[in-house]
Design an enzyme around this catalytic site. Structure first.
Site, PDB file in Angstrom:
ATOM      1  N   SER A 161       0.819  -1.200   0.000  1.00 11.23           N
ATOM      2  CA  SER A 161       0.000   0.000   0.000  1.00 11.23           C
ATOM      3  C   SER A 161       0.862   1.263   0.000  1.00 11.23           C
ATOM      4  O   SER A 161       1.581   1.524  -0.950  1.00 11.23           O
ATOM      5  CB  SER A 161      -0.969  -0.022   1.187  1.00 11.23           C
ATOM      6  OG  SER A 161      -1.912   1.010   1.088  1.00 11.23           O
ATOM      7  N   ASP A 323      -3.329   6.610  -3.262  1.00 12.03           N
ATOM      8  CA  ASP A 323      -2.082   6.047  -2.765  1.00 12.03           C
ATOM      9  C   ASP A 323      -1.607   4.990  -3.767  1.00 12.03           C
ATOM     10  O   ASP A 323      -2.291   4.708  -4.758  1.00 12.03           O
ATOM     11  CB  ASP A 323      -2.256   5.505  -1.338  1.00 12.03           C
ATOM     12  CG  ASP A 323      -3.099   4.252  -1.274  1.00 12.03           C
ATOM     13  OD1 ASP A 323      -3.879   3.999  -2.216  1.00 12.03           O
ATOM     14  OD2 ASP A 323      -2.999   3.526  -0.269  1.00 12.03           O
ATOM     15  N   ASP A 325      -1.475   1.752  -4.188  1.00 10.76           N
ATOM     16  CA  ASP A 325      -2.301   0.638  -4.653  1.00 10.76           C
ATOM     17  C   ASP A 325      -3.747   1.077  -4.880  1.00 10.76           C
ATOM     18  O   ASP A 325      -4.610   0.248  -5.159  1.00 10.76           O
ATOM     19  CB  ASP A 325      -2.225  -0.561  -3.715  1.00 10.76           C
ATOM     20  CG  ASP A 325      -2.883  -0.317  -2.367  1.00 10.76           C
ATOM     21  OD1 ASP A 325      -2.852   0.846  -1.898  1.00 10.76           O
ATOM     22  OD2 ASP A 325      -3.414  -1.270  -1.770  1.00 10.76           O
ATOM     23  N   ASP A 327      -6.212   2.032  -3.124  1.00 14.09           N
ATOM     24  CA  ASP A 327      -7.373   1.729  -2.283  1.00 14.09           C
ATOM     25  C   ASP A 327      -7.747   2.929  -1.410  1.00 14.09           C
ATOM     26  O   ASP A 327      -8.795   2.928  -0.781  1.00 14.09           O
ATOM     27  CB  ASP A 327      -7.149   0.476  -1.442  1.00 14.09           C
ATOM     28  CG  ASP A 327      -6.025   0.593  -0.432  1.00 14.09           C
ATOM     29  OD1 ASP A 327      -5.242   1.558  -0.494  1.00 14.09           O
ATOM     30  OD2 ASP A 327      -5.907  -0.309   0.426  1.00 14.09           O
TER      31      ASP A 327
END
Length: 603
Positions: A161, A323, A325, A327
């Protein structure tokens, strides 16, 4: 077969290291470990300490899966550790579902992500499962979507992440069949497609610990399914089905912070009518080094500097940041009073706006039974807003593994750390892309009506009160200090917050208002100021969540006082929001509490 030890039991043990090296499938990490071992055996104390840390035990598998620095050894992220984890997951699924279990696998663009995903597919296939691999370098929400769409038994997303570049991670989701095998039908229905919670994490960890060695794990060379780009089209079609569209021309700057969200985010915005898009070119292509930011996290200071610069250049009306990734999602809006010309909205403000927007639309359509949710560390403003429309809001523990399970009637969930779920029946996780599209649609609708995001916040606050929040985090190299700080807080909590006596102290480890136990302390003052302190679940941080509240009558009184003072001085005030009059006082209260906590912890 001889078990390969994953820890030192009596201090530095060169033979344990040699056995791990011999079992390591990755020449790169094996060679690096050989070099460190040679230095340790030559008397280098730093090398010995390094190995003692790497072999202090295996990287802990929990509800967040695995996450750590990419390096050699059992207490790091590497192919050996991932293969063991995949074998443990496969064994768990074989026990609960049986042969033919299905696992969807995705990965971001971090170092080793593609290899970790391929190793997982190879292990799942050899274990009698069906591995379904997404195209490389897609956002985490695509994995959660594909898991639900395919009705798979599990999902694995290889990502860290927004962690620093040196890290990688391994997130695990479960479908309905394994959840049915280990729990109730209701738990299975509520948790299907979401990240794991107990007891699944413990059961999978037990299977991982039973893996004797990497050499003992069979790995297929082929035989798994590769999804094509049509999965992206299916995901984008689902966003179309949300029914949100651009209602005015809106100039938008967007950045993926060197992550994997750029292409999907741009496509989602374009097909919902947003064509005036300005990507931050230096940050759009995936780059695991994240060269233009100190931390690839929209929450961190400086992360949006390049976005602000481009926004000023093109006169953008909205900044959207995902961000790495994708999510999570952050928004910034024009603000003439800010030195940089823009103000980044807090996660609580975005959560409030999205929740109010959906609640008002559902109320207009005559819907009932809808449930809204937010993590307990998030603002109490969402509950106040949706209550005004006749809907219920519930608190959950921190993390979307809990938020997505809040209720079968869940229509929206959020957490203050920039996570939002606007389509929980299909994506049982935070989704920074669908949330960004929904927010952009709200901004465009407000613009078409002659309003704005700031005016909408003002309207809501005048109705429900002003809930002002602020984060305070202590990043610590010595993680033992986190436990020490929590013990100090439990033994002798502060007596007041910003001058208001603390009226309630709740130890969340004993449970709170029906929530499961968790490590945290909640303080509530007589003036309704609230502080929650908890260790981070993914980073070496002690996190504090601050909230102060002003009732609608206070907002109006502050605005009237400002107007009288201006009239007395013969000054004409520029048009401003009523809540802006009270903002300085609330900010002062938040700053006071922040200073008090810094002094209390002395970290």
């Amino acid at each position: 077969m001889t078990r390969v030890a994953d820890r030192f039991t009596n201090g530095f043990d060169a033979e344990v290291v040699r056995a791990w090296i011999a079992d390591d499938p990755d020449p790169q990490t094996a060679i690096s470990l050989e070099h460190i071992l040679a230095e340790a055996e030559s008397g280098d104390e730093a090398a010995v300490a390094d190995l003692e840390d790497r072999f202090s035990g295996p990287l802990v598998f929990g509800t967040a899966g695995l996450r750590g620095e990419i390096a050699a050894g059992p207490n790091r992220m590497n192919r050996a550790v991932v293969i063991r984890a995949a074998a443990g997951l496969a064994a768990f699924l074989a026990d609960t579902v049986g042969e033919g279990f299905q696992v969807v696998i995705g990965c971001d663009a971090r170092y080793k992500s593609a290899e970790f995903a391929a190793d997982t597919a190879a292990v799942i296939t050899a274990a009698g499962g069906v591995a379904i691999q997404l195209p490389e370098q897609l956002p985490t929400p695509l994995l959660a979507f594909a898991l639900s769409q395919r009705g798979a038994d599990a999902g694995v997303m290889v990502t860290a992440s927004h962690n620093p570049p040196a890290d990688n991670g391994y997130k695990v989701y479960l479908g309905q069949r394994p959840l049915q095998a280990i729990g109730s039908e209701a738990d299975a229905e509520a948790g299907s497609g979401a990240q794991i919670v107990s007891p699944a994490d413990v059961l999978i960890a037990e299977k991982i610990s039973a893996v004797e060695s990497v050499a003992s794990v069979s790995r297929a060379e082929s035989g798994w399914e590769h999804l094509d780009e049509s999965i992206v089209e299916d995901y984008l079609s689902r966003i179309d089905d949300l029914g949100v569209r651009a209602e005015s021309d809106l100039s938008i700057v967007l950045t993926s912070l060197h992550g994997v969200g750029a292409g999907v985010a741009e496509a989602a915005l374009t097909r919902t009518g947003f064509t005036n898009l300005h990507p931050v070119a230096s940050q759009q292509a995936p780059d695991p080094d994240f060269p233009t930011v100190s931390f690839p996290n929209p929450e961190e200071a400086g992360a949006l500097d390049e976005s602000f610069a481009l926004a000023r250049e093109v006169g953008a009306e909205l900044i959207i940041a995902n961000d790495p990734d994708a999510d999570r999602f952050s928004a910034a809006i024009p603000d003439e009073s800010a030195a940089i010309g823009y103000r980044q909205l807090s996660g609580d403000e975005v959560g409030l706006l999205l929740g109010e927007d959906l609640a008002s639309r559902l109320a207009e359509s005559g819907s009932d039974g809808a449930v809204f949710a937010n993590s307990i560390v998030s603002s109490r403003a969402l509950a106040a807003a949706v209550k005004s429309h006749g809907f219920a809001a519930v608190n959950t523990l921190t993390g979307f593994k809990w938020i997505s399970r809040a209720s079968l009637g869940l229509v929206f969930g959020y957490e203050e750390a920039l996570g939002y779920c606007v389509d929980p029946m299909i994506v049982r996780d935070k989704d920074g892309i669908s949330a960004a599209v929904t927010f952009a649609a709200l901004a465009s609708r407000l613009k078409a009506a002659g309003s704005s995001i700031e005016a909408e916040l003002d309207r809501i606050r005048n109705r429900d009160g002003y809930f002002a929040t602020a984060p305070l985090s202590f990043r610590l190299d010595d993680v033992s200090l986190i436990g020490t700080a929590m013990a100090k807080l439990r033994e002798n909590p502060p007596a007041a917050l910003a001058g208001s006596p603390v009226a309630e102290v709740h130890d969340l480890s004993a449970g709170y208002e029906g929530l499961p136990p968790t490590d945290g302390i909640l303080l509530l003052s007589e003036s309704n100021s609230r502080v929650i302190v908890r260790p981070s679940g993914t980073e070496p941080k002690l996190k504090c969540y601050l909230e102060v509240v002003a009732e609608p009558s206070e907002i109006q009184a502050a605005a009237e006082a400002d107007a009288r003072a201006a009239a007395s001085a013969g000054v004409r005030l520029p048009t401003a929001s009523a809540s802006a009059s009270l903002k300085p006082a609330l900010t002062e209260r938040l700053n006071s509490i922040s200073t008090e906590l810094k002094n209390f912890f002395s970290l």
